[in-house]
Design an enzyme around this catalytic site. Structure first.
Site, PDB file in Angstrom:
ATOM      1  N   GLU A 112     -17.762 -32.186 -12.669  1.00 39.50           N
ATOM      2  CA  GLU A 112     -17.427 -33.653 -12.978  1.00 39.50           C
ATOM      3  C   GLU A 112     -15.956 -33.679 -13.412  1.00 39.50           C
ATOM      4  O   GLU A 112     -15.709 -33.998 -14.590  1.00 39.50           O
ATOM      5  CB  GLU A 112     -18.379 -34.120 -13.978  1.00 39.50           C
ATOM      6  CG  GLU A 112     -19.737 -34.569 -13.593  1.00 39.50           C
ATOM      7  CD  GLU A 112     -20.677 -35.384 -14.462  1.00 39.50           C
ATOM      8  OE1 GLU A 112     -20.330 -35.567 -15.275  1.00 39.50           O
ATOM      9  OE2 GLU A 112     -21.641 -36.031 -13.856  1.00 39.50           O
TER      10      GLU A 112
ATOM     11  N   GLU B  31     -27.135 -33.608  -9.622  1.00 33.92           N
ATOM     12  CA  GLU B  31     -27.800 -33.804 -10.830  1.00 33.92           C
ATOM     13  C   GLU B  31     -28.461 -35.033 -10.860  1.00 33.92           C
ATOM     14  O   GLU B  31     -27.857 -36.024 -10.256  1.00 33.92           O
ATOM     15  CB  GLU B  31     -26.759 -33.728 -12.119  1.00 33.92           C
ATOM     16  CG  GLU B  31     -25.916 -32.760 -12.447  1.00 33.92           C
ATOM     17  CD  GLU B  31     -24.924 -32.872 -13.555  1.00 33.92           C
ATOM     18  OE1 GLU B  31     -24.982 -33.769 -14.169  1.00 33.92           O
ATOM     19  OE2 GLU B  31     -24.162 -32.138 -13.636  1.00 33.92           O
TER      20      GLU B  31
ATOM     21  N   LYS C 169     -29.867 -32.338 -26.640  1.00 34.02           N
ATOM     22  CA  LYS C 169     -31.156 -31.961 -26.847  1.00 34.02           C
ATOM     23  C   LYS C 169     -31.922 -33.048 -26.807  1.00 34.02           C
ATOM     24  O   LYS C 169     -33.444 -33.034 -26.641  1.00 34.02           O
ATOM     25  CB  LYS C 169     -31.338 -31.225 -28.252  1.00 34.02           C
ATOM     26  CG  LYS C 169     -30.756 -32.126 -29.342  1.00 34.02           C
ATOM     27  CD  LYS C 169     -30.918 -31.460 -30.961  1.00 34.02           C
ATOM     28  CE  LYS C 169     -30.623 -32.095 -31.689  1.00 34.02           C
ATOM     29  NZ  LYS C 169     -28.903 -32.363 -31.963  1.00 34.02           N
TER      30      LYS C 169
ATOM     31  N   HIS D  60     -31.609 -35.339 -24.045  1.00 34.40           N
ATOM     32  CA  HIS D  60     -31.545 -35.534 -22.751  1.00 34.40           C
ATOM     33  C   HIS D  60     -32.858 -34.899 -22.125  1.00 34.40           C
ATOM     34  O   HIS D  60     -32.834 -33.525 -22.355  1.00 34.40           O
ATOM     35  CB  HIS D  60     -30.156 -35.037 -22.255  1.00 34.40           C
ATOM     36  CG  HIS D  60     -29.908 -35.443 -20.693  1.00 34.40           C
ATOM     37  ND1 HIS D  60     -30.488 -35.114 -19.574  1.00 34.40           N
ATOM     38  CD2 HIS D  60     -29.067 -36.352 -20.175  1.00 34.40           C
ATOM     39  CE1 HIS D  60     -30.003 -35.481 -18.539  1.00 34.40           C
ATOM     40  NE2 HIS D  60     -29.119 -36.376 -18.897  1.00 34.40           N
TER      41      HIS D  60
HETATM   42  C1  GLA Z   1     -23.178 -35.011 -16.290  1.00 35.96           C
HETATM   43  C2  GLA Z   1     -22.777 -33.604 -16.714  1.00 35.96           C
HETATM   44  C3  GLA Z   1     -24.158 -32.861 -17.164  1.00 35.96           C
HETATM   45  C4  GLA Z   1     -24.792 -33.362 -18.300  1.00 35.96           C
HETATM   46  C5  GLA Z   1     -25.233 -34.816 -17.781  1.00 35.96           C
HETATM   47  C6  GLA Z   1     -25.998 -35.584 -18.795  1.00 35.96           C
HETATM   48  O1  GLA Z   1     -23.642 -35.261 -15.388  1.00 35.96           O
HETATM   49  O2  GLA Z   1     -22.411 -32.876 -15.464  1.00 35.96           O
HETATM   50  O3  GLA Z   1     -23.467 -31.414 -17.738  1.00 35.96           O
HETATM   51  O4  GLA Z   1     -24.009 -33.626 -19.261  1.00 35.96           O
HETATM   52  O5  GLA Z   1     -24.122 -35.574 -17.245  1.00 35.96           O
HETATM   53  O6  GLA Z   1     -26.799 -36.574 -18.102  1.00 35.96           O
END
Ligand code: GLA
Length: 658
Positions: A153, A305, A354, A356
């Site tokens: 990201e 993701e 933690k 999430h």
């Molecule tokens: C992003 C990041 C991940 C994580 C998620 C949590 O997408 O790439 O590492 O932090 O958010 O939603």
């Protein structure tokens, strides 16, 4: 060029970010056992492991990663191997504070979180390249390696002195001369003329509004500077493994990277998708992100993701009700995803995430979340061979452009209530709710494949893009254009007459006399509907039909919606029903049909390859009538003439041919 197809090999990739460095190694055996149970065939490793691999400058600790990749390979689980360059170890910031970003106020962004690097820093880039080189050399021939995942990201912004120098070099190659820069930035305004290159800064904190053209260029520059970091690492891994596809994961509808340009540099286009489970439009948002990413990928794409349950970064983080994870997962597949991955495999016990969710939550393998994950894995295995690699087609394109988006966010505009992304989403929703299959395209791109093109709003349009739109309509295409479009050129310089002259001619507008933005919650009466957010004082040139006029108020009797042949101009934002009605009517005229007629509300139909996906976004069961005989690949049951979908239910239907 390697592609997602090479990694998926006739399957849907299923898995998630796997961060085993957070766990004792005894847990790893349990992980792979449960992965196999859940049908996981791909995990993303290494994303945040820089400090584990290089605990001090120049050190290399690959032993744990060797053991991990060997374990994955032994179980037939592929590795999406990340370069861990998004989160430099503390030693880098301590030894080289100049690698840390600075905010527009000049404040230092410290280590202790993640993504704390200045994209322009040569020191950061040197360490990142050295580590990438060693990682690629070490694992080039490893049997687990299926995809390279560069960084994570890319979203860092920096306003430091190093960045300032880099920005000047970027401007130098864009403008060559200071005169050209001064002209493009309109620096005659407010005594902003630059006499030497060294005076130019990134748009830092200032007394009052900053120069919008400078800000626009800084956004272009930042996207490019981050892309240089990406391509540098990509080129290293590609040199070692030309047969392995490379990706970097986009954030959804994120302004910091021009995803059209970035996608051209990727073998696989991947995105992270996190619709809010309580958002009534979550399903449409998920569909929009899928359409956008598929369009950038020009084919199958990857969910890098998503969340199996709650995230931890909203004010209130809601879990997904039973069935919703499956629904949105299969929706992504329906809309072209050949890889469906999560953040993350095993929910963390420590650290900022933690709370999430993970595929394997704190509730463990008997938990509801993991049971649903297992079901999804099993279903993807059932449909993978039929689905993987197949196409989704659309007759309609929504135009989307980063330059236009960036210019729309400047200070000092007519209404700060107007949000580019909300407009894009609102117009896409009009089509989604009508069951019309949609793609996204660039304003300057080839539009010839589309029967209908929508422009929710493109404040900035360059000459080539304007000519492209005009040529599209002249060639018989149907164009529906939203307000405040074609207002500025690529330098953010106003086009006289309130809109580019070629566009005015296209829509039958002599002059846009004034923009009349509306207050929050206010509406303006129009024939047959109420407009919101915006209105315009248009003087038509007599060549267009007024489809709807403003009624009441200052604009009484003036056109709100104009039509000249197949070119439509909509100078306000009709309410949701009216917009849907308008787009539906124009689509029908253009010969665009919904995927399936007569669907109950909340049920989405998508054709992918030979399959028909039905997805019930409603909270109650729905009965769908079908025009033929089908079999549901998920259940093996016949669906003759119709199918019942439970709440959040999905059917993946194959044609039964006589
Ligand atoms: C992003 C990041 C991940 C994580 C998620 C949590 O997408 O790439 O590492 O932090 O958010 O939603």
């Amino acid at each position: 060029m390697p592609s997602l197809h090479d990694a998926a090999r006739g399957r849907i990739l299923f898995g998630g970010d796997y961060n085993p460095e957070q766990w004792p190694e005894e847990v790893w055996a349990d992980d792979v056992r449960l992965m196999e149970e859940a049908g996981v065939n791909s995990v993303t490793v290494g994303v945040f492991s820089w400090a584990m691999i290089e605990p001090r400058p120049g050190a290399r600790e690959f032993g744990w990663l060797d053991r991990l990749l060997d374990l994955l390979a032994a179980h037939g689980i592929g590795a999406v191997l990340a370069t861990p360059t998004s989160s430099p170890p503390p030693w880098m910031g301590a030894l080289h504070p100049e690698t840390l970003p600075r905010t527009e106020d000049g404040a230092l962004v410290n280590y202790g979180s993640r993504q704390h690097f200045c994209p322009s820093s040569p020191v950061y880039r040197r360490y990142a390249a050295a580590l990438t080189e060693d990682l690629a050399a070490r694992y080039a021939d490893h049997p687990a390696l299926t995809v390279w995942h560069i960084n994570n990201e890319y979203c860092t912004h920096c306003w430091c002195d190093e960045t300032a120098g880099h920005f000047r070099r970027w401007l130098g190659s864009r403008y060559t001369t200071l005169d050209a820069l001064n002209d493009a930035w309109g620096t005659a305004f407010w005594s902003q003329r630059y006499d030497t290159w060294a005076e130019i800064l990134p748009p830092r904190r200032a007394q009052y509004m900053r120069n919008p053209a400078q800000e626009l260029d800084f956004k272009r520059f930042t996207s490019d500077a981050l892309m240089e970091c990406y391509t540098a690492e990509r080129d290293i891994v590609a040199r070692h493994t030309p047969h392995i596809p490379v990706t970097t994961n986009f954030m959804p509808l994120w302004s910091g990277q021009d995803a059209w340009a970035w996608a051209e540099q990727e073998d696989i286009v991947s995105v992270d998708v996190y619709p809010d489970p309580t958002d009534p439009h979550g399903g449409q948002y998920n569909a929009m992100l899928a359409d956008m990413t598929r369009s950038q990928a020009r084919g199958p794409w990857m969910v890098m993701e998503q969340a199996a349950g709650p995230v931890n970064w909203r004010d209130v983080n809601h879990p997904k009700p039973a069935g919703l994870n499956r629904l949105w997962s299969l929706q992504a597949v329906a809309r072209g995803a050949d890889a469906l991955c999560y953040f993350q495999w095993r929910q963390s016990r420590q650290g900022a995430e933690k709370f999430h969710s993970g595929m394997l939550s704190h509730a463990g393998e008997e938990g509801r979340t993991f049971r649903e994950v297992r079901r999804i894995g099993a279903e993807l295995a059932l449909i993978g061979a039929e689905v993987s690699g197949t196409e989704v087609t659309a007759d309609v394109a929504v135009l989307h452009d980063w330059d236009a988006w960036w210019s729309s966010t400047q200070q000092g505009r007519p209404s700060s209530l107007v949000s580019y992304t909300e407009l894009v989403q609102t117009w896409h929703r009009g089509l989604w709710e009508s069951g019309i299959s949609t793609e996204f395209a660039r304003p300057g791109g080839d539009l010839s494949a589309y029967r209908m093109v929508l422009v929710p709003q493109l404040q900035l349009l360059g000459d080539a893009a304007v000519d492209n739109l005009v040529a599209y309509v002249r060639g018989g295409g149907t164009l529906v254009c939203g307000f405040f479009t074609g207002v500025v050129d690529t330098d953010d310089r106003i086009r006289p007459g309130g809109m580019d002259a070629r566009l005015r001619e296209l829509f039958g507008i002599r002059t846009v006399h004034e923009w009349w933005p509306l207050d929050a919650g206010a509406t303006v009466g129009c024939d047959g509907f109420d407009g919101t957010l915006w209105s315009e004082e248009l003087e038509p040139d007599g060549s267009a039909e007024t489809v709807a006029a403003y009624r009441g108020g200052e604009l009484d009797g003036l056109p709100a919606v104009l039509r000249k042949g197949t070119a439509w101009y909509v100078s306000t934002l009709p309410g949701p029903e009216a917009l849907r009605g308008l787009l539906g009517r124009v689509a029908a005229d253009a010969g665009v049909r919904p995927v399936l007629e007569g669907l109950p509300p909340g049920v989405e139909a998508v054709r992918r390859g030979a399959l028909l996906f039905l997805l019930n976004h409603g909270r109650s069961p729905a009965a769908v009538e079908l025009p033929g005989r089908y079999v549901d690949l998920l259940t093996g049951e016949a669906a003759d003439g119709g199918v019942e979908l439970e709440r959040y239910g999905v059917a993946v239907l194959g044609d039964v041919r006589a």
